[in-house]
Design a protein around this motif. Sequence first.
Motif, PDB file in Angstrom:
ATOM      1  N   ALA A   1      40.214  35.407  42.919  1.00 48.75           N
ATOM      2  CA  ALA A   1      39.579  35.019  41.654  1.00 48.75           C
ATOM      3  C   ALA A   1      38.678  36.143  41.138  1.00 48.75           C
ATOM      4  CB  ALA A   1      38.777  33.739  41.849  1.00 48.75           C
ATOM      5  N   GLN A   2      38.010  36.829  42.053  1.00 46.49           N
ATOM      6  CA  GLN A   2      37.167  37.965  41.637  1.00 46.49           C
ATOM      7  C   GLN A   2      38.012  39.096  41.061  1.00 46.49           C
ATOM      8  OE1 GLN A   2      34.882  38.953  45.119  1.00 46.49           O
ATOM      9  NE2 GLN A   2      33.876  36.966  45.198  1.00 46.49           N
ATOM     10  N   VAL A   3      39.185  39.330  41.668  1.00 44.98           N
ATOM     11  CA  VAL A   3      40.091  40.348  41.134  1.00 44.98           C
ATOM     12  C   VAL A   3      40.529  39.963  39.728  1.00 44.98           C
ATOM     13  CG1 VAL A   3      42.359  41.418  41.405  1.00 44.98           C
ATOM     14  CG2 VAL A   3      40.902  41.076  43.405  1.00 44.98           C
ATOM     15  N   ARG A   4      40.854  38.697  39.533  1.00 45.14           N
ATOM     16  CA  ARG A   4      41.269  38.228  38.209  1.00 45.14           C
ATOM     17  C   ARG A   4      40.158  38.459  37.188  1.00 45.14           C
ATOM     18  NH1 ARG A   4      39.611  35.409  33.748  1.00 45.14           N
ATOM     19  NH2 ARG A   4      41.409  34.563  32.638  1.00 45.14           N
TER      20      ARG A   4
ATOM     21  N   PHE B   1      49.438  39.948  35.410  1.00 43.28           N
ATOM     22  CA  PHE B   1      48.783  39.265  36.537  1.00 43.28           C
ATOM     23  C   PHE B   1      47.835  38.184  36.047  1.00 43.28           C
ATOM     24  CE2 PHE B   1      44.719  39.102  38.914  1.00 43.28           C
ATOM     25  CZ  PHE B   1      45.156  38.275  39.945  1.00 43.28           C
ATOM     26  N   VAL B   2      46.997  38.483  35.085  1.00 40.79           N
ATOM     27  CA  VAL B   2      46.014  37.504  34.601  1.00 40.79           C
ATOM     28  C   VAL B   2      46.731  36.273  34.051  1.00 40.79           C
ATOM     29  CG1 VAL B   2      44.228  37.061  32.875  1.00 40.79           C
ATOM     30  CG2 VAL B   2      44.223  39.209  34.162  1.00 40.79           C
TER      31      VAL B   2
ATOM     32  N   SER C   1      44.029  44.992  46.861  1.00 41.24           N
ATOM     33  CA  SER C   1      43.943  44.969  45.404  1.00 41.24           C
ATOM     34  C   SER C   1      42.549  45.387  44.952  1.00 41.24           C
ATOM     35  CB  SER C   1      44.277  43.567  44.875  1.00 41.24           C
ATOM     36  OG  SER C   1      44.125  43.499  43.475  1.00 41.24           O
ATOM     37  N   GLU C   2      41.512  44.883  45.629  1.00 36.46           N
ATOM     38  CA  GLU C   2      40.141  45.278  45.299  1.00 36.46           C
ATOM     39  C   GLU C   2      39.938  46.778  45.515  1.00 36.46           C
ATOM     40  OE1 GLU C   2      37.195  42.983  47.317  1.00 36.46           O
ATOM     41  OE2 GLU C   2      38.241  41.093  47.003  1.00 36.46           O
ATOM     42  N   ALA C   3      40.479  47.290  46.621  1.00 34.88           N
ATOM     43  CA  ALA C   3      40.308  48.708  46.922  1.00 34.88           C
ATOM     44  C   ALA C   3      41.015  49.577  45.880  1.00 34.88           C
ATOM     45  CB  ALA C   3      40.850  49.011  48.317  1.00 34.88           C
ATOM     46  N   ALA C   4      42.210  49.152  45.456  1.00 35.66           N
ATOM     47  CA  ALA C   4      42.939  49.907  44.436  1.00 35.66           C
ATOM     48  C   ALA C   4      42.152  49.949  43.131  1.00 35.66           C
ATOM     49  CB  ALA C   4      44.313  49.290  44.209  1.00 35.66           C
ATOM     50  N   TYR C   5      41.509  48.824  42.787  1.00 33.24           N
ATOM     51  CA  TYR C   5      40.688  48.813  41.572  1.00 33.24           C
ATOM     52  C   TYR C   5      39.508  49.769  41.715  1.00 33.24           C
ATOM     53  CZ  TYR C   5      37.212  47.449  38.181  1.00 33.24           C
ATOM     54  OH  TYR C   5      36.258  47.489  37.197  1.00 33.24           O
TER      55      TYR C   5
END
Length: 474
Positions: free
Chosen positions: A445-448, A464-465, A409-413
């Motif tokens: 939590a960082q992704v959120r 998601f949020v 998810s982080e990489a996609a962002y």
Amino acid sequence: MSAPPVVPAIFWDHEPVQRALAERHLGRVIRAYRCHPYHGRIALPQTVVAGWLGITQAQLSRVENGPPLVHLDRLAHWAKLLRVPPGSLWFRLSGQQHWPDASPMSGEAICAHADDQGIERGDRATVAVNVEQAPSQGGGATDRRRFNVMAALAVLAAGGHTYLLPGPPAEVPGSIGIGQVRLASSLVDDLRRADAAAGADLLCDVAMQAHTRLSAWAARASYSREVGDALQSALADLSIEAAWLAIDADRRSEARPYLHEAITRARIADDPQVEVRALTHLSLLIRESQPGESLHCAEAALRISAGWATPRLTTLLHLRRAPAYAVLGDFSGFSREMAKARRELDRGPHEDDQGFVHFVNAQELNGIEGLSYLALGRPERAVRSLRSITANPSPRHRRNQVYYTVRLSEAAYQQGDVNEAARVALDALPAVNQINSKRVSQHLAQVRGILAAPQQATTTTRQFVDAYDQAVGV
């Protein structure tokens, strides 16, 4: 989670569940079910459970907070779906008097050692409750901690380790024999089983308590030279396990002293295998903050293990060096170590593989490759490597799979696809709640936090949020 999990029998003894059953209010039973500590630190979202029941999230909210249901067909259908024990219900179910035996938590053998000892499920629960008498707090953080730690303590108590567990100091022998050292050594295996089932959060307190007691016992007891070497190795192993649990619980500052102690004890006992394990964990611990030293630790482990290391152990040591090179920005060093890791992994398992390398497989290799590409600022390559994990999951190593999914998810962002980042994070949310790894939950939590920014607002990111906030009670 497309369907309700099969839960252990002790699940239904949880006080909020029992209270809801006594009130004959299935909506409150469902709410207690969602908030049960079995599912992790964060309650199951209403959207997930509503999907199981075939209703909307808004309808489930009314069921949980409104008057009791009276339609017998719906009561019976939902009770069967969730596998509520028939004997606990206030109405009769037709055609089924009991449910199949509950499987251990998270599909792992949480009480495998207890089963080996012939201890029945009910007896294990009693042992756990006797070992820790933490108060029930209506499904809050204390109760979640109690349930997860009870699961771990049940394994340890069943293995004969009660004198090492939290509570009043137990009477211990004045001398130590080799049999007692073997029992202490088996504690590490039991902690690993409990960690696989309940997660590292706060379980590391149990390991640290056991380490303190065993160290104190060893300091004042008498033993032979032969027993002393074995005892040093056992204490070193326990130190390594306590350090790993601290790392996964995101209590990294507490991990390093345990690893330094393990290295010292391993050298006293002249036990190179334990020393290599400690260096391997130390390399992982300091990779982000001290990548140069991380490289040296892995290199020392390679040097010490030369001549006896199995292919999987050698693979792991190259996988420790590869991301350290990536953090240093050295692409050629990273590529070289990944090539060596692939070559060693292709040689397959070996009968002399140590237990701690069980997770070294193609999934782990792809995961480390993905994290390294993230460190190198190449998110498109990271997405490719990490996505291969979600496409070919390894059921035996669920925590690692969930961890790498969150990192996907982080990489996609970072690649610029906020909707894909949100979709991946939403899919991972229920699993993150279950594994009790603060290291993983902190990344989510960082992704959120990133996706909640106004400039990232889309229908998918808001979904998601909202789901995340509802799950954590924001």
